[in-house]
Design a protein around this motif. Structure first.
Motif, PDB file in Angstrom:
ATOM      1  N   ILE A  52      -0.738 -16.023  -3.097  1.00 38.99           N
ATOM      2  CA  ILE A  52      -1.574 -15.572  -4.219  1.00 38.99           C
ATOM      3  C   ILE A  52      -2.315 -14.291  -3.859  1.00 38.99           C
ATOM      4  CG2 ILE A  52      -3.575 -16.161  -5.645  1.00 38.99           C
ATOM      5  CD1 ILE A  52      -2.684 -19.088  -5.459  1.00 38.99           C
ATOM      6  N   LEU A  53      -2.822 -14.242  -2.634  1.00 35.70           N
ATOM      7  CA  LEU A  53      -3.552 -13.046  -2.195  1.00 35.70           C
ATOM      8  C   LEU A  53      -2.651 -11.822  -2.148  1.00 35.70           C
ATOM      9  CD1 LEU A  53      -5.885 -14.458   0.608  1.00 35.70           C
ATOM     10  CD2 LEU A  53      -6.568 -13.452  -1.574  1.00 35.70           C
ATOM     11  N   LEU A  54      -1.388 -12.006  -1.798  1.00 35.75           N
ATOM     12  CA  LEU A  54      -0.455 -10.884  -1.795  1.00 35.75           C
ATOM     13  C   LEU A  54      -0.375 -10.232  -3.175  1.00 35.75           C
ATOM     14  CD1 LEU A  54       2.578 -12.044   0.399  1.00 35.75           C
ATOM     15  CD2 LEU A  54       1.106 -10.056   0.793  1.00 35.75           C
TER      16      LEU A  54
ATOM     17  N   VAL B 233       0.839  -1.204   0.000  1.00 30.59           N
ATOM     18  CA  VAL B 233       0.000   0.000   0.000  1.00 30.59           C
ATOM     19  C   VAL B 233       0.874   1.254   0.000  1.00 30.59           C
ATOM     20  CG1 VAL B 233      -1.639   1.354   1.355  1.00 30.59           C
ATOM     21  CG2 VAL B 233      -1.976  -1.106   1.098  1.00 30.59           C
ATOM     22  N   ALA B 234       1.937   1.233   0.804  1.00 31.70           N
ATOM     23  CA  ALA B 234       2.843   2.386   0.862  1.00 31.70           C
ATOM     24  C   ALA B 234       3.474   2.658  -0.498  1.00 31.70           C
ATOM     25  CB  ALA B 234       3.923   2.144   1.913  1.00 31.70           C
TER      26      ALA B 234
ATOM     27  N   GLY C 240      -2.163  -6.747  -3.896  1.00 29.99           N
ATOM     28  CA  GLY C 240      -1.205  -5.720  -4.301  1.00 29.99           C
ATOM     29  C   GLY C 240      -1.597  -5.044  -5.596  1.00 29.99           C
ATOM     30  N   ALA C 241      -2.005  -5.849  -6.585  1.00 30.44           N
ATOM     31  CA  ALA C 241      -2.428  -5.279  -7.869  1.00 30.44           C
ATOM     32  C   ALA C 241      -3.683  -4.426  -7.693  1.00 30.44           C
ATOM     33  CB  ALA C 241      -2.678  -6.398  -8.874  1.00 30.44           C
ATOM     34  N   ALA C 242      -4.630  -4.914  -6.887  1.00 24.72           N
ATOM     35  CA  ALA C 242      -5.870  -4.168  -6.670  1.00 24.72           C
ATOM     36  C   ALA C 242      -5.615  -2.849  -5.948  1.00 24.72           C
ATOM     37  CB  ALA C 242      -6.852  -5.020  -5.865  1.00 24.72           C
ATOM     38  N   VAL C 243      -4.780  -2.895  -4.920  1.00 30.55           N
ATOM     39  CA  VAL C 243      -4.470  -1.683  -4.159  1.00 30.55           C
ATOM     40  C   VAL C 243      -3.768  -0.656  -5.044  1.00 30.55           C
ATOM     41  CG1 VAL C 243      -2.972  -0.789  -2.335  1.00 30.55           C
ATOM     42  CG2 VAL C 243      -4.425  -2.760  -1.887  1.00 30.55           C
TER      43      VAL C 243
END
Length: 252
Positions: free
Chosen positions: A95-97, A50-51, A101-104
């Motif tokens: 996978i969620l990372l 996010v940062a 990450g892409a969505a954020v």
């Protein structure tokens, strides 16, 4: 050129942080990997993503997500220090990372674009209000025209704007009252092709149906693509001059 160099350096620094940040975090956590749940480590990496995404650089956000997944796998999942995962829960976390990450990153880029748009809108409104205030305070017509010329250059991102007396020329490109740009009766696709660069664009100044003059807009140095909102602001600025010229000779 200096500005381009600074932008390139800035992007390089963010991309470097996107690559190395997750590596450092995972390496620091690895001595304690048996004393905490990997879900907590994944959350920490999400904060890091996010940062990075907050800088609004899409490749950096994606790189941070992929780097987090790789080093999470390498340092914090069994078997350790290998790019292999035995636990299905750790597979899901990895996978969620990447997905989060892409969505954020996309959300951050959208937010920065909205912020930039709001800032531009405020700038346009400030320009119109400043010109309106000058007219209300009894500024001379010449001063008002000078101010509007400067605002037109800023709003449309063009090279020059100058006021002349007289009616419009039928074959010159026109910035119309509805914000469209036409030439020879054909509407131009400004958002795609930009403003004409090979001729001055005329913005008619009128009040109560009477033409008071026109602004000649020059956009020759580069392709500029003002959106409809910017073009309507330009029309509003011209209308202010038209109202100020009402009852006076067209030439101030």
């Amino acid at each position: 050129m200096r500005i381009n160099g600074e932008v390139t350096t800035y992007r390089s620094e963010v991309l470097t942080g996107a690559v190395l940040g997750p590596l450092v975090v995972c390496a620091l956590l690895s001595p304690f990997r048996n004393s905490f749940d990997n879900a907590n480590a994944a959350l920490l990496l999400v904060l890091l993503i996010v940062a990075v995404a907050s800088f609004g650089i899409r490749p950096a956000g994606v790189v941070a997500a992929v780097s987090s997944a790789v080093w999470f796998d390498f340092f914090l999942t069994v078997p350790f220090n290998r790019l292999t995962i035995d636990d299905s829960a750790d597979v899901e976390a990895t996978i969620l990372l990447v997905v989060i990450g892409a969505a954020v990153t996309e959300i951050a880029i959208w937010g920065r674009r909205q912020q930039a748009r709001a800032s531009r809108q405020k700038g346009y409104l400030d320009g119109v209000l400043t010109a309106s205030h000058a007219a209300a305070q009894g500024a001379s017509v010449k001063d008002l025209i000078d101010q509007v010329e400067a605002e037109l250059v800023a709003v449309l991102r063009i090279d020059r704007a100058r006021f002349v007396a007289g009616d419009k020329r039928p074959h010159a490109p026109q910035l119309n009252h509805d914000g469209s740009v036409s030439r020879g009766g054909q509407v131009l696709k400004v958002e795609r092709d930009g403003l004409p660069t090979n001729a001055e664009i005329e913005l008619v100044v009128q009040h109560a149906g009477t033409t008071r003059g026109r602004f000649l807009l020059t956009a020759a140095a580069r392709i500029t693509r003002p959106d409809l909102e910017q073009r309507l602001v330009a029309v509003a600025l011209a209308d202010l001059v038209g109202a100020a010229l009402a009852g006076q000779p067209a030439t101030p």
